[in-house]
Design a protein around this motif. Structure first.
Motif, mmCIF file in Angstrom:
data_model
loop_
_atom_site.group_PDB
_atom_site.id
_atom_site.type_symbol
_atom_site.label_atom_id
_atom_site.label_comp_id
_atom_site.label_asym_id
_atom_site.label_seq_id
_atom_site.Cartn_x
_atom_site.Cartn_y
_atom_site.Cartn_z
ATOM 1 N N THR B 223 0.823 -1.200 0.000
ATOM 2 C CA THR B 223 0.000 0.000 0.000
ATOM 3 C C THR B 223 0.863 1.259 0.000
ATOM 4 N N VAL B 224 1.170 1.710 -1.215
ATOM 5 C CA VAL B 224 1.838 3.000 -1.390
ATOM 6 C C VAL B 224 0.844 3.870 -2.157
ATOM 7 N N LEU B 225 0.506 5.028 -1.597
ATOM 8 C CA LEU B 225 -0.596 5.829 -2.130
ATOM 9 C C LEU B 225 -0.082 7.053 -2.877
ATOM 10 N N LEU B 226 -0.626 7.270 -4.061
ATOM 11 C CA LEU B 226 -0.267 8.443 -4.867
ATOM 12 C C LEU B 226 -1.133 9.607 -4.396
ATOM 13 N N ILE B 227 -0.518 10.648 -3.835
ATOM 14 C CA ILE B 227 -1.316 11.630 -3.094
ATOM 15 C C ILE B 227 -1.435 12.995 -3.763
ATOM 16 N N ASP B 228 -1.003 13.132 -5.022
ATOM 17 C CA ASP B 228 -1.001 14.478 -5.615
ATOM 18 C C ASP B 228 -2.067 14.709 -6.684
ATOM 19 N N THR B 229 -3.057 13.834 -6.779
ATOM 20 C CA THR B 229 -4.018 13.991 -7.877
ATOM 21 C C THR B 229 -4.760 15.323 -7.782
ATOM 22 N N TYR B 230 -5.143 15.701 -6.553
ATOM 23 C CA TYR B 230 -5.873 16.969 -6.387
ATOM 24 C C TYR B 230 -5.057 17.983 -5.586
ATOM 25 N N ASP B 231 -4.495 17.529 -4.465
ATOM 26 C CA ASP B 231 -3.778 18.450 -3.580
ATOM 27 C C ASP B 231 -2.885 17.593 -2.690
ATOM 28 N N THR B 232 -1.585 17.793 -2.788
ATOM 29 C CA THR B 232 -0.638 16.858 -2.186
ATOM 30 C C THR B 232 -0.807 16.737 -0.669
ATOM 31 N N GLU B 233 -0.863 17.867 0.027
ATOM 32 C CA GLU B 233 -0.953 17.788 1.489
ATOM 33 C C GLU B 233 -2.317 17.233 1.921
ATOM 34 N N GLY B 234 -3.364 17.583 1.160
ATOM 35 C CA GLY B 234 -4.679 16.999 1.428
ATOM 36 C C GLY B 234 -4.634 15.485 1.268
ATOM 37 N N GLY B 235 -3.918 15.032 0.255
ATOM 38 C CA GLY B 235 -3.771 13.594 0.033
ATOM 39 C C GLY B 235 -3.044 12.930 1.189
ATOM 40 N N ALA B 236 -2.011 13.610 1.703
ATOM 41 C CA ALA B 236 -1.257 13.052 2.832
ATOM 42 C C ALA B 236 -2.170 12.906 4.053
ATOM 43 N N GLN B 237 -3.018 13.918 4.266
ATOM 44 C CA GLN B 237 -3.945 13.879 5.396
ATOM 45 C C GLN B 237 -4.900 12.691 5.258
ATOM 46 N N LYS B 238 -5.351 12.436 4.021
ATOM 47 C CA LYS B 238 -6.264 11.307 3.796
ATOM 48 C C LYS B 238 -5.557 9.973 4.038
ATOM 49 N N ALA B 239 -4.259 9.930 3.725
ATOM 50 C CA ALA B 239 -3.500 8.700 3.989
ATOM 51 C C ALA B 239 -3.453 8.433 5.491
ATOM 52 N N VAL B 240 -3.265 9.500 6.267
ATOM 53 C CA VAL B 240 -3.234 9.357 7.730
ATOM 54 C C VAL B 240 -4.581 8.854 8.242
ATOM 55 N N GLU B 241 -5.656 9.462 7.725
ATOM 56 C CA GLU B 241 -6.997 9.046 8.164
ATOM 57 C C GLU B 241 -7.258 7.581 7.814
ATOM 58 N N LEU B 242 -6.796 7.194 6.619
ATOM 59 C CA LEU B 242 -7.012 5.810 6.194
ATOM 60 C C LEU B 242 -6.281 4.843 7.118
ATOM 61 N N ALA B 243 -5.093 5.236 7.553
ATOM 62 C CA ALA B 243 -4.280 4.331 8.376
ATOM 63 C C ALA B 243 -5.050 3.877 9.609
ATOM 64 N N SER B 244 -5.779 4.808 10.229
ATOM 65 C CA SER B 244 -6.504 4.387 11.436
ATOM 66 C C SER B 244 -7.688 3.495 11.072
ATOM 67 N N ARG B 245 -8.336 3.799 9.918
ATOM 68 C CA ARG B 245 -9.451 2.927 9.501
ATOM 69 C C ARG B 245 -8.961 1.513 9.186
ATOM 70 N N LEU B 246 -7.689 1.405 8.753
ATOM 71 C CA LEU B 246 -7.170 0.098 8.327
ATOM 72 C C LEU B 246 -6.541 -0.688 9.470
ATOM 73 N N LYS B 247 -6.409 -0.027 10.621
ATOM 74 C CA LYS B 247 -5.690 -0.666 11.726
ATOM 75 C C LYS B 247 -6.300 -2.019 12.079
ATOM 76 N N SER B 248 -7.631 -2.045 12.151
ATOM 77 C CA SER B 248 -8.297 -3.290 12.551
ATOM 78 C C SER B 248 -8.060 -4.401 11.528
ATOM 79 N N SER B 249 -7.829 -4.015 10.266
ATOM 80 C CA SER B 249 -7.568 -5.034 9.237
ATOM 81 C C SER B 249 -6.083 -5.375 9.154
ATOM 82 N N ASN B 250 -5.292 -4.680 9.988
ATOM 83 C CA ASN B 250 -3.858 -4.962 10.010
ATOM 84 C C ASN B 250 -3.178 -4.679 8.665
ATOM 85 N N ILE B 251 -3.651 -3.632 7.970
ATOM 86 C CA ILE B 251 -3.034 -3.239 6.696
ATOM 87 C C ILE B 251 -2.226 -1.966 6.932
ATOM 88 N N PRO B 252 -0.911 -2.035 6.779
ATOM 89 C CA PRO B 252 -0.098 -0.838 7.003
ATOM 90 C C PRO B 252 -0.016 0.044 5.753
#
Lengths: 446, 446
Positions: B223-252
């Motif tokens: 899971t390497v995410l391309l974060i610049d499609t719309y706004d790079t820092e916004g994309g980074a923030q979404k990656a952080v948010e996703l990380a917590s949603r994925l914790k229970s599935s054990n996906i880093p």
């Protein structure tokens, strides 16, 4: 061409497909291939490579060996690989015919297919179309610079690999070259092949005269002599002497080749030597680091050169070794899409290009518009594939070459120069601008 | 690679062979492959492509279909084509091992064979060795500029055809890259493959967050995410948010990729966002028109970037799209030969290169000399083929890569710069100079 065409792709195509597959995302996507901007030293481009692109799409499939290897990488789930077994390209393709002159931002090829198919083919489609377009666009400049001269593609050895050599020969021929030195290109595409001798042939003989005579007797219908191994004018004199020795055998000296030094100066001297020796019909062929800039200088020096071998600088497109070529998602599930990355934003939606001509038939201006909203002019993108099959046979290479010749004849004077080309008017239709603004407003707060 | 390797040749090879054949000239010839001079922006070169060159020589033969086609061209006599049926490469090859650092005028490959064989293989030998050497030499500059970074070859789409894409991946890996994005190169050469997602994957989804989550669930180990499609820092923030949603599935979240804008600035901001969000282990990968010059700027900006995708500018060797590479006859029938064409004269005779090292093991100087007259230092050309067969298995690509790493570690500081490299001392041995002068005197009045 690499023996496993399906793997002529980036890994990320398949990791994305695994994502689409898992989510059962299989709506229709529209991708368009275009050039973002012209290199500084180009005023126009010539579309090429469509035939190989279509062949690639028609024949695309994963072999069992491909799938075994993919399985071993550990990136893919068994169920996804199972699905790939039946993966085919079933979509539609619209494209500008090969040989069409085009400009930045204009889509030259549009793929409409289930998103996995349209996505997967990105790497190899660009790889095929980008390179042939690069070379056809470069070759056209030599063709415009030296009208009436025999131009032969000579660059296989320094082309970037075998396929580049073969494709460069095709692209150059398409743009108006007379042929190629490469046997494989002659065989695969039916391009006329040209060739004579290298310096090593001369060096391997005890004397240049013997080398020339041996060559002529072995190749009596194709006696073009390379005369610069030791001394160009001395070589020309030996060609004259050989001609009289060969008269009784009825072997004509068709021409000589120069490959070093000041080509214009040598050509003038050699022409005088040949004419004085009665070889007025023998042609002078020149080679050695030639490109359109050299050609322009030789033309203004009125060098008496009949033909040119143009190699390395053409096959590598030395002054612009790549085009800023992209293949971007413009619509998915009927909804226009737009990439907004800094410096790489696209015009969204499914597009068409319309071209207008002036009273003399010269290119007057293009409009990029939404395909559903026709505008004045001639549409440039035509349907070439429907549901994974060709809608009709593609034109032959000779037909493409004729069409490209007509295209080049329609270039206005401002686009025919080797540098400082005039800007060609390409408008973006009001509807397309409006769509773009609307999309930015809708998606900005996302 | 083009399906008909024997026809990966210039027509003139065969018209010359017809000449040799008719005269029964079949003495042993020695050809050497070398680079005439460095491009302005190179201080050294790295030899590559030998394995494919040897494969080409071992497998060289004309198929019946090749011969049929040649017959149809009208250039060749039936008896000559009959002789070509049994044409094989039966000669010897000496070469610098792949990964060897070398300099202009130094032969990197020497062919010793009956003249027809040694002559015929010219076009494809240069085509293979020139391109891989071009790319390995360019790639080494990135490796030296960004030690410790993960460098991935990303250029298939804009490489010059399919073979160029595959060969560029090999040459870059050999020079120290970590891998490639191209599946076909992974399969053919066992090179590690890297890849994540394109902008189209993000655009096809209703939101960037959904795209990220779908990708992660489909590719949980990658899971390497391309974060610049719309706004790079916004994309980074979404990656952080996703990380917590994925914790229970054990996906880093393994990392993110930046592909546009000011990469150093974005990387600093994104690093802070990731760290603040607890993703200290997630790496930042950057791509987008990167080459060794960009790398140098990003390194001095101390951009917190862990790896780079390096594509177009590497695969096309954008700042030097070709090397002045030649393959020349140096001896025939035991007698040294010399081409004297203006600006293209060669050092005659069968040669060897000796290298000396300083007390620290760094390159101190080379001498080009006649092979029969050894001199101080380590000889660089080794026997790799004898009588058409390999003398021993060639090193694996991983072994070559280790050797190249050692070679690069031995470069003196003056050769490690991206521009204005120091001149490296390459001497021409006195015996070789004497031979050259003697030959010029003997042949001048010819």
């Amino acid at each position: 061409m690499t023996g496993n065409e399906a793997l002529s792709a980036d890994l990320y195509q398949l990791t994305m497909l695994q994502g689409y597959h898992q989510q059962r995302m299989d709506d229709i996507a529209v991708f368009e291939l275009f050039i973002r901007k012209l290199p500084a030293c180009r005023g126009f481009l010539v579309a090429a490579g469509l035939e190989q692109a279509v062949d690639y799409l028609r024949n695309l499939r994963f072999t069992p060996a491909d799938l075994d290897w993919l399985s071993g990488t550990g990136f893919f789930k068994a169920e996804f690989l199972q699905w790939l077994r039946h993966f085919r390209f079933t979509g539609d393709v619209h494209a500008m015919p090969e040989g069409t002159v085009f400009f930045p931002d204009e889509p030259i090829l549009r793929v409409t297919a289930p998103i996995s198919e349209a996505q997967f083919v990105e790497s190899r489609l660009i790889n095929i179309v980008h390179f042939q377009t690069l070379i056809a666009s470069k070759a056209a400049r030599s063709v415009l610079t030296a009208p009436g001269k025999t131009l032969v593609e000579f660059g296989f050895r320094r082309a970037h690999g075998g396929e580049a050599g073969i494709f460069a020969a095709r692209a150059a021929y398409l743009a108006g070259f007379s042929g190629t030195a490469t046997l494989g290109a002659g065989r695969r595409f039916g391009i006329p092949v040209f060739g004579t001798m290298a310096h090593s042939f001369v060096q391997a003989h005890p004397s240049e005269s013997e080398a020339f005579e041996h060559f002529a007797r072995a190749n009596p219908d194709n006696t073009v002599l390379l005369i610069d191994t030791y001394d160009t004018e001395g070589g020309a004199q030996k060609a004259v002497e050989l001609a009289s020795r060969l008269k009784s055998s009825n072997i004509p000296i068709k021409g000589v080749r120069l490959d070093s030094g000041d080509l214009a100066d040598h050509a003038h001297k050699v022409r005088r030597i040949l004419d004085a020796g009665g070889l007025t019909g023998a042609t002078i062929f020149a080679s050695g680091n030639i490109d359109e800039y050299t050609l322009a200088r030789l033309q203004s020096a009125e060098a008496p050169i009949d033909g040119y071998g143009i190699g390395t600088r053409l096959d590598t497109s030395e002054d612009a070794p790549y085009l800023d070529c992209a293949y971007k998602l413009q619509a998915y599930a009927g909804i226009p899409r737009r990439k907004r990355s800094e410096g790489k934003a696209t015009w969204p939606g499914v597009k068409q290009v319309y071209r207008r001509f002036d009273a003399d038939g010269l290119l007057a201006g293009d409009t990029i518009t939404l395909a559903e909203i026709p505008c004045a002019g001639r549409p440039l993108l035509k349907e070439v594939m429907r549901s994974g099959a060709r809608v009709e046979p593609l034109p032959s290479l000779v037909q493409i070459r004729e069409y490209a010749k007509d295209q080049l004849s329609r270039l206005p004077a401002g686009l025919r120069t080797l540098s400082d080309a005039a800007a060609y008017p390409v408008q973006v239709a009001a509807e397309l601008r409006a769509l773009t603004e609307r999309m930015d407003k809708e998606t900005l707060p996302r």
